[in-house]
Design an enzyme around this catalytic site. Structure first.
Site, PDB file in Angstrom:
ATOM      1  CG  ASN A 229      -6.130   0.552  11.894  1.00 46.16           C
ATOM      2  OD1 ASN A 229      -5.818  -0.615  12.079  1.00 46.16           O
ATOM      3  ND2 ASN A 229      -5.806   1.509  12.753  1.00 46.16           N
ATOM      4  CB  THR A 230      -9.238   4.790  13.061  1.00 48.52           C
ATOM      5  OG1 THR A 230      -7.887   5.042  12.665  1.00 48.52           O
ATOM      6  CG2 THR A 230      -9.511   5.548  14.343  1.00 48.52           C
TER       7      THR A 230
ATOM      8  CB  ALA B 125      -8.597   7.274   4.801  1.00 46.58           C
ATOM      9  N   GLY B 126     -11.471   7.241   6.383  1.00 43.23           N
ATOM     10  CA  GLY B 126     -12.647   8.058   6.601  1.00 43.23           C
ATOM     11  C   GLY B 126     -13.882   7.330   7.092  1.00 43.23           C
TER      12      GLY B 126
ATOM     13  CE  LYS C 121      -3.003   2.841   2.805  1.00 50.20           C
ATOM     14  NZ  LYS C 121      -3.572   3.095   4.152  1.00 50.20           N
TER      15      LYS C 121
ATOM     16  N   GLY D  81      -8.480   8.475   9.792  1.00 48.89           N
ATOM     17  CA  GLY D  81      -8.810   8.453  11.210  1.00 48.89           C
ATOM     18  C   GLY D  81      -9.883   9.419  11.644  1.00 48.89           C
TER      19      GLY D  81
END
Length: 257
Positions: A208-209, A186-187, A99, A160
């Site tokens: 992830n987050t 992301a997001g 990535k 995040g």
């Protein structure tokens, strides 16, 4: 019938990709990976401790037989730095899948498009399977595809942030333009965000987050698994057209007097 999720010739049953950061414990991370059903996991190369052994090592907690490893270049702010990190990952014995993440700003963590394109061009020529994190810009997505990237990974919102899909129209434009997989990166903050992304026609989602920072991460991992599946099914089913006014669910003809 659904088309399989294929990246660089490899078929995945799950369209969810997970990360390894921000978990309070590695044991919890492993439990979330299992609950998510994901078959690909991304790991920041620069945060790996090559001296760590046994349970102290992050790699000890990743099921390498079930999950494909996707090293990432998190923390890199120039193309040269990202390229060096990818070469280091290869020397450490990781696969040539990666990535690519080249950031342009510490506050927003938005990608530096110019440096991302520069790094991608070099890495593709060196035989890496490149999945680049980028803006939700259709022109950049097309350039990344043209130079040989295996997928394009536009952000839905800042890394995040959990803000969800901020520009759905941009994602639709990218989906219409490129033929390689589009993976939202992301997001995403909760299951409904994941479902919306999949309903737009995204091929997969990396998060992830949203899982690691949830009050109950394992439950959220399971929710994300179901949301991705439900969103994909809704996309394939095709939503009803939107209307400005009401339309009765039951016909008004043939009513009993």
């Amino acid at each position: 019938m659904d088309m399989p999720f294929v990246v660089a010739g490899h078929t995945f049953q799950s369209r969810l990709i997970v990360g390894t950061g921000k978990y309070p414990t590695l044991a919890l991370m492993k439990a979330c990976h299992e609950a998510s059903g994901a078959e690909m996991v991304t790991v920041a190369v620069r945060r790996l401790d090559p001296k760590a052994q046994g349970e102290a090592s992050l790699m000890h907690w990743i099921d390498r037989e079930r999950m494909r490893l996707l090293p990432n270049t998190a923390g890199c702010y120039t193309a040269d730095d990202a390229i060096r990190t990818c070469r280091l990952a290869e020397e450490l014995g990781f696969s040539k899948w990666l990535k690519l993440e080249v950031l342009g700003d510490e506050k927003t963590l938005y990608p530096d498009v110019e440096e991302t394109l520069k790094a991608a061009r070099v890495l593709v020529k060196e035989g890496f399977t490149v999945l680049p994190y980028t803006t939700d810009d259709v022109i950049t997505a097309r350039k990344l595809e043209d130079m040989g990237c295996a997928a394009v990974m536009p952000l839905a919102a800042p890394i995040g942030s959990g803000l969800g899909i901020r520009n759905p129209h941009n994602l639709l434009l990218i989906r219409e333009t490129i033929k390689v997989p589009m993976i939202v990166d992301a997001g995403v903050g909760t299951a409904s965000d994941a479902a919306v992304a999949m309903e737009l026609g995204c091929d997969g989602i990396l998060m992830n987050t949203a899982i690691a920072a949830a009050k109950e991460p394992v439950r959220m991992a399971r929710a994300m698994k179901l949301a991705v599946e439900a969103g994909r099914e809704a996309f394939l089913a095709g939503r009803m057209p939107r209307k400005a006014y009401a339309s009765a669910s039951s016909p008004l003809t043939g009513l009993i007097g």
